[in-house]
Design a protein around this motif. Structure first.
Motif, PDB file in Angstrom:
ATOM      1  N   MET A   1     -29.236  20.724 -22.717  1.00  0.00           N
ATOM      2  CA  MET A   1     -29.762  19.536 -22.038  1.00  0.00           C
ATOM      3  C   MET A   1     -30.070  19.830 -20.573  1.00  0.00           C
ATOM      4  N   ASP A   2     -29.297  20.690 -19.959  1.00  0.00           N
ATOM      5  CA  ASP A   2     -29.550  21.054 -18.573  1.00  0.00           C
ATOM      6  C   ASP A   2     -30.856  21.837 -18.461  1.00  0.00           C
ATOM      7  N   THR A   3     -31.094  22.719 -19.412  1.00  0.00           N
ATOM      8  CA  THR A   3     -32.333  23.511 -19.414  1.00  0.00           C
ATOM      9  C   THR A   3     -33.549  22.607 -19.593  1.00  0.00           C
TER      10      THR A   3
ATOM     11  N   ARG B   1     -27.136  14.794 -20.077  1.00  0.00           N
ATOM     12  CA  ARG B   1     -26.536  16.114 -19.879  1.00  0.00           C
ATOM     13  C   ARG B   1     -25.130  16.013 -19.289  1.00  0.00           C
ATOM     14  N   THR B   2     -24.999  15.226 -18.216  1.00  0.00           N
ATOM     15  CA  THR B   2     -23.741  15.218 -17.481  1.00  0.00           C
ATOM     16  C   THR B   2     -22.642  14.394 -18.146  1.00  0.00           C
TER      17      THR B   2
ATOM     18  N   THR C   1     -19.863  24.201 -20.291  1.00  0.00           N
ATOM     19  CA  THR C   1     -21.169  24.842 -20.071  1.00  0.00           C
ATOM     20  C   THR C   1     -21.780  25.318 -21.382  1.00  0.00           C
TER      21      THR C   1
ATOM     22  N   ASN D   1     -30.551  13.440 -17.059  1.00  0.00           N
ATOM     23  CA  ASN D   1     -29.394  13.950 -16.334  1.00  0.00           C
ATOM     24  C   ASN D   1     -28.106  13.334 -16.863  1.00  0.00           C
TER      25      ASN D   1
ATOM     26  N   PHE E   1     -21.027  16.565 -20.626  1.00  0.00           N
ATOM     27  CA  PHE E   1     -20.500  17.703 -19.870  1.00  0.00           C
ATOM     28  C   PHE E   1     -19.218  17.324 -19.135  1.00  0.00           C
TER      29      PHE E   1
ATOM     30  N   ARG F   1     -33.824  19.428 -18.836  1.00  0.00           N
ATOM     31  CA  ARG F   1     -34.017  18.615 -17.634  1.00  0.00           C
ATOM     32  C   ARG F   1     -34.686  19.435 -16.535  1.00  0.00           C
TER      33      ARG F   1
ATOM     34  N   CYS G   1     -23.047  22.307 -23.427  1.00  0.00           N
ATOM     35  CA  CYS G   1     -24.011  21.349 -22.852  1.00  0.00           C
ATOM     36  C   CYS G   1     -25.212  21.958 -22.152  1.00  0.00           C
TER      37      CYS G   1
END
Length: 388
Positions: A200-202, A149-150, A194, A146, A153, A204, A197
């Motif tokens: 990495m969200d996908t 990712r964040t 978006t 996370n 982001f 996670r 980044c």
């Protein structure tokens, strides 16, 4: 010496120039000015030679000026300073994300349980279930991913918002950014972050989904998705993500900026700015915050809750799209209809309560740390000319 004598004679147009007793003499009416310029590579170097007779004696003044290097050095220093300031600006956003996400990781985990796994247990029961099966560490499951990712982001998001807002201010020529421009800058910043980044969200989301434990770490999950679903599977849910993040960024940054601007233009706000200006370097980092500690936390929390409530249904659809495999892949519209058919409109707000509980401290801490880090790292701000 004869060559120099000939050069002087040619320059002055005088035939009576000569060298007598070691001295250089001219007729009293002789005068010349010679200027040589070197414009190679636009450096603008110049060499000037002034010849003036004084009581029959030739006075020679030689000067060398370089007009180009200072300008080039200034441009180079300006570019280096701009790059350094951008780096510090990005780091301020990244640190804000790291701190805030680590602090609220347990709430983020609860939100994903409701949103991705479709958990039906009450909040207290779910907390007890996770603690019993995975221990305290279970609440921070996926937090490292996370942060990966964040951090970028939020870094891109914060920086892009300030940059877009600054550019809009220059284009319009206004003294202050309007509310409409704030919302436009926030939406553009959300879209930019978006697109850059979302992979990495996908990953996670895939890791915390049912069966995600078998994928191993981040690298293994990345390799599995590429091998089984192709590279573009990392961008699943991009359209609803953009649809979600555009209004979310607009509301998040717009609301905070409006609240901040309103306060700074109030009598108390102007008094605080005047006090900060008079105190100068005598203030510590916390005292240099324009809104102060409590007001920064409060405004950040309000902005975060407004953004989350306004765009939460898009977030639910996006997560469901990221969960789909190629064989049963559906469009965003079809996924939306399926969610409503199975659980009604309330299904679009599944997990909203833990999400708001997570967003409230997360947004508050995020903005507080961001504003603090900009001061600590000495990030040059985009000045609001109306407050000058």
């Amino acid at each position: 010496m004869k060559g120099l004598e000939k050069w002087i004679r040619d320059s002055t147009g005088s035939e009576s120039t000569g060298f007598l007793n070691g001295g250089l003499f001219l007729e009293s009416n002789s005068f010349s000015f010679v200027s040589l310029h070197n414009t190679k590579r636009n450096k603008g170097s110049s060499v000037s030679c002034s010849l003036r007779p004084r009581v029959g004696f030739l006075c020679v003044t030689l000067s060398v000026k370089d007009k180009g290097f200072d300008g080039e050095e200034e441009d180079l220093l300006e570019k280096q300073g701009g790059a350094l300031n951008t780096t510090k600006h990005l780091w301020a956003g990244a640190v804000a994300a790291m701190v805030s996400r680590t602090f609220v990781a347990p709430l983020e985990r609860l939100k994903l349980e409701y949103m991705v796994r479709g958990e039906q247990k009450h909040l207290v029961e779910l907390i007890q279930s996770i603690a019993a099966s995975q221990g305290i560490k279970g609440f921070w499951k996926g937090n490292f991913v996370n942060i990966l990712r964040t951090a970028p982001f939020k870094a891109i998001n914060f920086y892009a918002y300030d940059k877009y807002r600054s550019q809009l201010l220059k284009l319009t020529g206004n003294q202050e950014t309007t509310n409409y421009e704030r919302f436009i800058a926030g939406a553009a910043a959300g879209i930019t972050a978006t697109v850059l980044c979302i992979p990495m969200d996908t990953i996670r989301t895939k890791m915390v989904a049912p069966g995600g434990e078998a994928l191993g770490g981040v690298i293994d999950a990345f390799r599995h998705m590429i091998e089984t679903e192709g590279f573009f599977s990392l961008y699943k849910g991009l359209l609803p993500s953009i649809i979600s993040m555009a209004p979310s960024g607009a509301v998040f940054y717009g609301v905070y900026d409006i609240l901040k601007s309103t306060y700074l233009h109030s009598p108390n706000g102007r008094k605080r700015l005047q006090h900060m200006k008079e105190a100068g370097d005598g203030l510590n980092a916390l005292e240099q915050m324009e809104l102060g500690t409590l007001r920064t936390l409060m405004y950040g929390a309000i902005a975060g809750c407004c953004a989350e409530a306004a765009t939460y249904p898009f977030e639910v659809v996006r997560r469901q799209l990221q969960m789909q495999v190629r064989a049963t892949k559906m469009s965003a519209a079809a996924t939306f209809i399926k969610i409503v058919d199975q659980g009604g409109i309330p299904a679009l707000y599944a997990g909203l309560t833990p999400s708001l509980l997570q967003v409230l401290p997360s947004a508050a801490i995020s903005y507080f740390v961001y504003e603090l880090m900009k001061i600590v790292l000495k990030v040059e701000p985009e000045l609001d000319r109306s407050l000058l």
